[in-house]
Design an enzyme around this catalytic site. Structure first.
Site, PDB file in Angstrom:
ATOM      1  N   SER A 221      35.200  45.437  73.920  1.00 29.87           N
ATOM      2  CA  SER A 221      35.290  44.176  74.664  1.00 29.87           C
ATOM      3  C   SER A 221      33.982  43.383  74.542  1.00 29.87           C
ATOM      4  O   SER A 221      32.916  43.937  74.253  1.00 29.87           O
ATOM      5  CB  SER A 221      35.565  44.475  76.130  1.00 29.87           C
ATOM      6  OG  SER A 221      34.496  45.221  76.662  1.00 29.87           O
ATOM      7  N   THR A 222      34.090  42.103  74.791  1.00 26.56           N
ATOM      8  CA  THR A 222      32.913  41.239  74.714  1.00 26.56           C
ATOM      9  C   THR A 222      31.863  41.664  75.742  1.00 26.56           C
ATOM     10  O   THR A 222      30.658  41.709  75.435  1.00 26.56           O
ATOM     11  CB  THR A 222      33.337  39.778  74.926  1.00 26.56           C
ATOM     12  OG1 THR A 222      34.209  39.422  73.840  1.00 26.56           O
ATOM     13  CG2 THR A 222      32.144  38.837  74.923  1.00 26.56           C
ATOM     14  N   ALA A 223      32.314  42.015  76.949  1.00 24.67           N
ATOM     15  CA  ALA A 223      31.353  42.385  77.997  1.00 24.67           C
ATOM     16  C   ALA A 223      30.541  43.609  77.573  1.00 24.67           C
ATOM     17  O   ALA A 223      29.308  43.640  77.729  1.00 24.67           O
ATOM     18  CB  ALA A 223      32.091  42.666  79.306  1.00 24.67           C
ATOM     19  N   GLY A 225      30.092  44.638  74.489  1.00 23.78           N
ATOM     20  CA  GLY A 225      29.299  44.223  73.326  1.00 23.78           C
ATOM     21  C   GLY A 225      27.989  43.571  73.751  1.00 23.78           C
ATOM     22  O   GLY A 225      26.938  43.795  73.132  1.00 23.78           O
ATOM     23  N   GLU A 242      32.376  43.676  66.784  1.00 26.52           N
ATOM     24  CA  GLU A 242      33.767  43.216  66.692  1.00 26.52           C
ATOM     25  C   GLU A 242      34.323  43.232  68.103  1.00 26.52           C
ATOM     26  O   GLU A 242      34.643  44.290  68.637  1.00 26.52           O
ATOM     27  CB  GLU A 242      34.579  44.153  65.787  1.00 26.52           C
ATOM     28  CG  GLU A 242      34.099  44.233  64.356  1.00 26.52           C
ATOM     29  CD  GLU A 242      34.486  43.019  63.528  1.00 26.52           C
ATOM     30  OE1 GLU A 242      35.100  42.083  64.073  1.00 26.52           O
ATOM     31  OE2 GLU A 242      34.155  43.009  62.332  1.00 26.52           O
ATOM     32  N   CYS A 276      43.202  43.613  68.587  1.00 25.52           N
ATOM     33  CA  CYS A 276      42.193  42.561  68.813  1.00 25.52           C
ATOM     34  C   CYS A 276      42.660  41.233  68.267  1.00 25.52           C
ATOM     35  O   CYS A 276      42.545  40.205  68.926  1.00 25.52           O
ATOM     36  CB  CYS A 276      40.880  42.975  68.162  1.00 25.52           C
ATOM     37  SG  CYS A 276      41.042  43.390  66.430  1.00 25.52           S
TER      38      CYS A 276
HETATM   39  P1  NAD Z   1      35.415  48.733  75.834  1.00 28.23           P
HETATM   40  O1  NAD Z   1      34.402  47.679  75.558  1.00 28.23           O
HETATM   41  O2  NAD Z   1      35.740  49.076  77.226  1.00 28.23           O
HETATM   42  O3  NAD Z   1      34.982  50.117  75.139  1.00 28.23           O
HETATM   43  C1  NAD Z   1      34.689  50.207  73.768  1.00 28.23           C
HETATM   44  C2  NAD Z   1      33.784  51.412  73.527  1.00 28.23           C
HETATM   45  O4  NAD Z   1      32.511  51.161  74.131  1.00 28.23           O
HETATM   46  C3  NAD Z   1      34.292  52.721  74.110  1.00 28.23           C
HETATM   47  O5  NAD Z   1      33.996  53.759  73.215  1.00 28.23           O
HETATM   48  C4  NAD Z   1      33.461  52.856  75.375  1.00 28.23           C
HETATM   49  O6  NAD Z   1      33.307  54.187  75.807  1.00 28.23           O
HETATM   50  C5  NAD Z   1      32.123  52.291  74.915  1.00 28.23           C
HETATM   51  N1  NAD Z   1      31.220  51.836  75.974  1.00 28.23           N
HETATM   52  C6  NAD Z   1      31.485  51.606  77.274  1.00 28.23           C
HETATM   53  N2  NAD Z   1      30.375  51.162  77.912  1.00 28.23           N
HETATM   54  C7  NAD Z   1      29.389  51.120  76.980  1.00 28.23           C
HETATM   55  C8  NAD Z   1      28.020  50.715  77.007  1.00 28.23           C
HETATM   56  N3  NAD Z   1      27.434  50.273  78.108  1.00 28.23           N
HETATM   57  N4  NAD Z   1      27.327  50.780  75.865  1.00 28.23           N
HETATM   58  C9  NAD Z   1      27.902  51.189  74.718  1.00 28.23           C
HETATM   59  N5  NAD Z   1      29.196  51.581  74.630  1.00 28.23           N
HETATM   60  C10 NAD Z   1      29.938  51.535  75.752  1.00 28.23           C
HETATM   61  O7  NAD Z   1      36.715  48.261  75.012  1.00 28.23           O
HETATM   62  P2  NAD Z   1      38.155  48.950  75.009  1.00 28.23           P
HETATM   63  O8  NAD Z   1      38.781  48.689  76.339  1.00 28.23           O
HETATM   64  O9  NAD Z   1      38.038  50.336  74.508  1.00 28.23           O
HETATM   65  O10 NAD Z   1      38.894  48.095  73.880  1.00 28.23           O
HETATM   66  C11 NAD Z   1      39.552  46.889  74.138  1.00 28.23           C
HETATM   67  C12 NAD Z   1      38.720  45.711  73.698  1.00 28.23           C
HETATM   68  O11 NAD Z   1      38.290  45.894  72.343  1.00 28.23           O
HETATM   69  C13 NAD Z   1      39.494  44.411  73.693  1.00 28.23           C
HETATM   70  O12 NAD Z   1      38.692  43.375  74.233  1.00 28.23           O
HETATM   71  C14 NAD Z   1      39.759  44.142  72.227  1.00 28.23           C
HETATM   72  O13 NAD Z   1      39.968  42.786  71.909  1.00 28.23           O
HETATM   73  C15 NAD Z   1      38.528  44.708  71.606  1.00 28.23           C
HETATM   74  N6  NAD Z   1      38.765  45.040  70.195  1.00 28.23           N
HETATM   75  C16 NAD Z   1      38.203  44.249  69.237  1.00 28.23           C
HETATM   76  C17 NAD Z   1      38.439  44.496  67.887  1.00 28.23           C
HETATM   77  C18 NAD Z   1      37.832  43.627  66.809  1.00 28.23           C
HETATM   78  O14 NAD Z   1      37.876  44.009  65.634  1.00 28.23           O
HETATM   79  N7  NAD Z   1      37.268  42.474  67.114  1.00 28.23           N
HETATM   80  C19 NAD Z   1      39.256  45.576  67.523  1.00 28.23           C
HETATM   81  C20 NAD Z   1      39.813  46.366  68.532  1.00 28.23           C
HETATM   82  C21 NAD Z   1      39.558  46.093  69.862  1.00 28.23           C
END
Ligand code: NAD
Length: 473
Positions: A221-223, A225, A242, A276
């Site tokens: 997610s953007t947050a 990221g 991403e 995504c």
């Molecule tokens: P998320 O951001 O909640 O989690 C993603 C990963 O980050 C997980 O492995 C999580 O454990 C880890 N994480 C959590 N907190 C963290 C931190 N503080 N520092 C580093 N890593 C941390 O996302 P999600 O709910 O797993 O996935 C859904 C989101 O991903 C949606 O917004 C979707 O659009 C996006 N997404 C984007 C793409 C793309 O290619 N642009 C592809 C797939 C999913």
């Protein structure tokens, strides 16, 4: 219950910070346990990767190509088992999970075959200047829960091909297929080149701020990221981010409903909408608004909902309870604001996180379901009168992952599509990705690309070699 272990420095190890359950979204039953990595163990993984990098960075391209091809062979051999594991942890129907695995094979072979070029910048009597690409060191891969296996492949394979060592951290909701993938990779590369750590809260943050890691490929997610980017500043880690999307599609007036409705439905509900670059907002001219709504409702009614392992099922559950609740909240909000929920619109009364395909009309920009990323099985239809206005509204989002324009006249559709503010613009299709086409977002959807030569080069740093010729010295 099978205990899944991490892999650090070639050894399968139990995390020192306890266990967590992995839940099958079709049953809500915990069916596996993983262990949680301690900060000391993360240090061990980073040290192992750094030690392995000393040799791996100098391995030949031919050797690394061969390693990746052998990995692809093994994935292919285990495709059925991997696909079943993906269904159990992620929920998607088996045929889709199988295509996730086979997509992973195709991406691995593509990365294996790519050449890493040395660019000759100038060659004169006085000097020769070349631009070389070198691996960065230790690359961490942080992945989400929607396409867990394929996204891990997207991160890991180019990093290895370029000569980096890798630490993989899958989502704690879907770690199992990545653990299995890393086991396969480890059979074919030297000890420490690939490592995997699992855990819940805190581990991703510890990776993002770790001074021994040189790059992070993050999909999520953007947050999150943004948090990764802040934490990565300490040692100026390279980043590929991403992030989320809220892709708009504009259907131009006069587009035959029957020709495009099925493709639009599939682009919106791919992986139950948890993709995504799925189509997330559909702008339709007012003259065809009802016809499109009717066609999409009809297609929604044909979906067979259930556990992805059951025969004929082509529509699985949402992956987790939080996401299910978000989808329900956005649909309830749309309903309360006067939107019409034409089909679906409520969680199914059965175990599992099942939410049927849902079509909502009568809402517009300014409603949460249009402005926010729903990342689930619901599509809002927004009526427009003027194409320029539709384009302006499509571009008003702070997200900029993908977007599409649909129309009978390809030139007109292409002209419109090229004005979308998105990393990818599709014409008469959406969410089409392939190994040789660079993919990445603009605006708050992230930066950097994956796939293609451009994606591979993001796993490298540059070194300019300037050689003054002897006769001029
Ligand atoms: P998320 O951001 O909640 O989690 C993603 C990963 O980050 C997980 O492995 C999580 O454990 C880890 N994480 C959590 N907190 C963290 C931190 N503080 N520092 C580093 N890593 C941390 O996302 P999600 O709910 O797993 O996935 C859904 C989101 O991903 C949606 O917004 C979707 O659009 C996006 N997404 C984007 C793409 C793309 O290619 N642009 C592809 C797939 C999913």
């Amino acid at each position: 219950m099978y205990d899944y272990r991490m892999l650090i420095d070639g050894a399968r190890v139990v995390g020192e910070d306890g266990h967590f359950d992995v839940i099958n979204p079709a049953t809500e039953v915990a069916f596996a346990q993983c262990t949680s990595c301690s900060l000391d163990q993360l240090d061990q993984a980073v040290n192992a990767a750094q030690a392995a990098f000393k040799g791996w960075q100098h391995s030949t391209h031919a050797y690394r190509r061969e390693c990746l091809q052998l990995i692809a062979d093994d994935i292919e051999r285990d495709a059925d088992g991997l696909a079943r594991l993906i269904v159990a942890e992620q929920g998607k129907p088996l045929a889709l999970a199988f295509s996730e695995v086979m997509g992973g094979v195709a991406w691995t072979r593509y990365a294996a075959d790519l050449d890493i070029p040395v660019e000759l910048v100038e060659d004169t009597l006085a000097h020769r200047i070349e631009l070389h690409r070198k691996p960065l060191g230790v690359v961490a891969s942080i992945t989400p829960w929607n396409w867990p296996f394929m996204i891990a492949i997207w991160h890991i394979m180019p990093a290895l091909r370029a000569g980096n060592c890798v630490i993989s951290k899958p989502s704690s909701l879907t770690p199992l297929s990545t653990l299995r993938l890393v086991e396969i990779i480890a059979r074919h590369v030297p000890r420490g080149v690939i490592n995997i750590v699992t855990g819940e809260r805190g581990l991703g943050g510890a990776i993002s701020s770790h001074s021994g890691i040189h790059k992070i490929v993050f999909t999520g997610s953007t947050a999150t990221g943004q948090r990764v980017m802040q934490a990565a500043a300490g040692n100026l880690k390279r980043l590929t981010l991403e992030l989320g999307g809220n892709d708009a599609a504009i259907v131009l007036p006069g587009t035959p409903v029957e020709t495009v409705a099925e493709d639009i439905f599939q682009a919106a509900f791919l992986n139950m909408g948890q993709t995504c670059a799925a189509l997330k907002r559909l702008y339709v001219h007012e003259s065809q608004y009802q016809a499109f709504a009717d066609a999409l409702v009809e297609i929604a009614g044909r979906q067979v909902i259930g556990d992805g392992l059951e025969a004929d099922v082509n529509f699985g559950p949402v992956q987790n309870r939080d996401q299910l609740e978000l989808v329900a909240e956005l649909v309830d909000d749309a309903r309360a604001q006067g939107g019409q929920v034409l089909c679906g619109g409520a969680r199914l009364d059965r175990p599992g996180f099942f939410y049927p395909p849902t079509i909502v009309t009568g809402i517009s920009d300014g409603h949460r379901l249009v402005d926010e990323e729903q990342f689930g099985p619901v599509l809002p239809l927004i009526a427009y009168r003027d194409e320029e206005d539709a384009l302006r509204r499509a571009n008003a989002s702070e997200m900029g992952l993908g977007g599409s324009v649909w129309g009978l006249d390809p030139e007109q559709a292409q002209a419109f599509a090229s004005r979308l503010e998105s990393g990818v613009a599709w014409v008469n299709c959406h969410a089409q990705i392939q190994p040789n086409t660079p993919f990445g977002g603009s605006k708050m959807s992230g930066f950097g690309v994956e796939f293609g030569l451009e994606g591979l080069l993001e796993c490298t740093g540059q070194q300019l070699l300037y050689v003054r010729k002897r006769e001029t010295v």
